[in-house]
Design an enzyme around this catalytic site. Structure first.
Site, PDB file in Angstrom:
ATOM      1  CB  CYS A  48      -0.900  -0.023   1.236  1.00 34.96           C
ATOM      2  SG  CYS A  48      -1.833   1.497   1.482  1.00 34.96           S
ATOM      3  CD1 TRP A  81      -6.073  -3.605   4.932  1.00 34.61           C
ATOM      4  CD2 TRP A  81      -4.502  -4.689   3.773  1.00 34.61           C
ATOM      5  NE1 TRP A  81      -5.779  -2.848   3.833  1.00 34.61           N
ATOM      6  CE2 TRP A  81      -4.803  -3.495   3.103  1.00 34.61           C
ATOM      7  CE3 TRP A  81      -3.539  -5.541   3.234  1.00 34.61           C
ATOM      8  CZ2 TRP A  81      -4.191  -3.125   1.911  1.00 34.61           C
ATOM      9  CZ3 TRP A  81      -2.913  -5.182   2.053  1.00 34.61           C
ATOM     10  CH2 TRP A  81      -3.241  -3.989   1.401  1.00 34.61           C
ATOM     11  CB  THR A 115      -7.775   2.058   5.465  1.00 32.60           C
ATOM     12  OG1 THR A 115      -7.835   2.906   6.612  1.00 32.60           O
ATOM     13  CG2 THR A 115      -9.071   2.170   4.681  1.00 32.60           C
ATOM     14  CB  VAL A 116      -2.828  -0.457   6.056  1.00 27.44           C
ATOM     15  CG1 VAL A 116      -3.183  -1.670   6.878  1.00 27.44           C
ATOM     16  CG2 VAL A 116      -2.833  -0.795   4.562  1.00 27.44           C
ATOM     17  CE1 TYR A 179      -5.530   2.725  -5.248  1.00 28.61           C
ATOM     18  CE2 TYR A 179      -3.857   4.460  -5.288  1.00 28.61           C
ATOM     19  CZ  TYR A 179      -4.271   3.194  -4.888  1.00 28.61           C
ATOM     20  OH  TYR A 179      -3.429   2.401  -4.147  1.00 28.61           O
TER      21      TYR A 179
END
Length: 335
Positions: A48, A81, A115-116, A179
């Site tokens: 990421c 994740w 999220t990370v 993105y």
């Protein structure tokens, strides 16, 4: 930011959901989470780019002894994740198999993306924050008493306004711009994002032809934020996200700039190209339904001379490079 919080507008334009947990870890503990050694765990994924920022800043500032780091695998499902790189698929500190568990420990009805990067309060097992733009600024400005001797000033007060201005342009058109190309669902939305991306890359190419770093004459937060997208450009965004006017290797200043940073301790030693490619090409089945991961590009070019020192500049200012990463955080070396 893996499991990206996103939506698609009626126009087909990709829209990132920027709602994150705004709690901050500060020197004065005003949000209930004071800066403390060994209390928190930074959770990232090598794949990421947003998590990569936090990993780089932690390395540059020398926070490894006081802020531990857990690493999720490159592939996740729709829920979360996972810690599939660890023995038995469980994080050795948090004792959980999924990052989702730490989010639900904080809010059992947590409605947004898992999220990370995320920072978890180890004693409670709860996520403190996943607000990635603020997170790295706070590591620079709130964790000062734990910075290593010789740590660089990545967010110098005299340059903050310019760093913020450049970073906002880079985020809108480049970091998020790739993105907006890749997840566009209409031709018009894709072409608009594509044009904005390459107009900004041309602007950066011109800016970095004359200067070694984005703002000032040392590495700053702005460079960290640009690097994590550029280092993934040829391996992922050029083909997978259809950002294919040209490769990074075909933009002389940007290619040399990114190699310069890659070869700087704290940058390239956080990059795992195999995990980066596996994540994008396997997880994004709407774009790559076969889940075939490309064999190329050849990464050996990252280690070739860049000659950027001829432009002057001092990578760490009055500081020094960080030492090698901890043994359990090392990435595969390039052949």
């Amino acid at each position: 930011m893996g499991s990206a919080q996103a939506d698609t507008k009626a126009s087909g334009e990709f829209a990132r959901d920027m709602r994150y947990i705004p709690t901050r870890i500060t020197a004065d503990g005003r949000d209930g989470y004071p800066v403390e050694a060994d209390r928190y765990r930074l959770i990232i994924a090598r794949a990421c780019p947003w998590a990569n920022r936090a990993a780089i800043v932690r390395r540059l500032l020398g926070l490894e002894p006081v802020l531990s780091m857990g690493i999720c695998g490159p592939v996740h499902d729709e829920r979360s994740w996972t810690f599939d790189l660890d023995p038995s698929g469980v994080d050795p500190v948090l004792r959980i198999p999924r990052l989702r568990d730490a989010y639900l420990a904080r809010d059992p009805d947590y409605p947004l993306g898992i999220t990370v990067p995320a920072i978890v309060d180890v004693p409670s097992g709860q996520v403190v924050t996943n607000d990635f733009p603020t997170m790295t600024i706070d590591l620079s400005t709130e964790w000062v008493r734990y910075h290593r001797d010789g740590a660089p000033d990545l967010y110098p007060e005299s340059l903050r306004e310019e760093i913020d201005e450049v970073s906002e342009l880079v985020f809108t058109d480049v970091n998020n711009g790739v993105y907006r190309c890749g997840f566009a669902s209409s031709q018009g939305a894709y072409e608009q994002a594509y044009d904005r991306l390459f107009a900004r890359l041309d602007w950066l190419e011109d800016r970095l032809t004359r200067r070694r770093y984005l703002v000032g004459d040392t590495i700053t937060e702005a460079d960290v934020r640009l690097f994590t997208t550029l280092v993934r450009f040829d391996a992922v965004y050029h083909g997978h996200f259809k950002c294919n006017r040209n490769k990074l290797t075909e933009m002389p200043a940007l290619w040399a700039y990114t190699r310069d940073l890659f070869q700087t301790p704290g940058f390239g030693d956080t990059i795992d190209f195999a995990q980066i490619k596996e994540h994008y090409y396997v997880v994004h089945t709407g774009i790559n339904p076969t889940q075939i991961v490309p064999k190329g590009p050849d990464p050996s070019g990252w280690l070739t001379p860049h000659h950027r020192a001829e432009l002057g500049g001092r990578p760490f200012g009055e500081g020094t490079p960080p030492g090698p990463p901890p043994r359990d955080e090392r990435v595969p070396s390039l052949k």
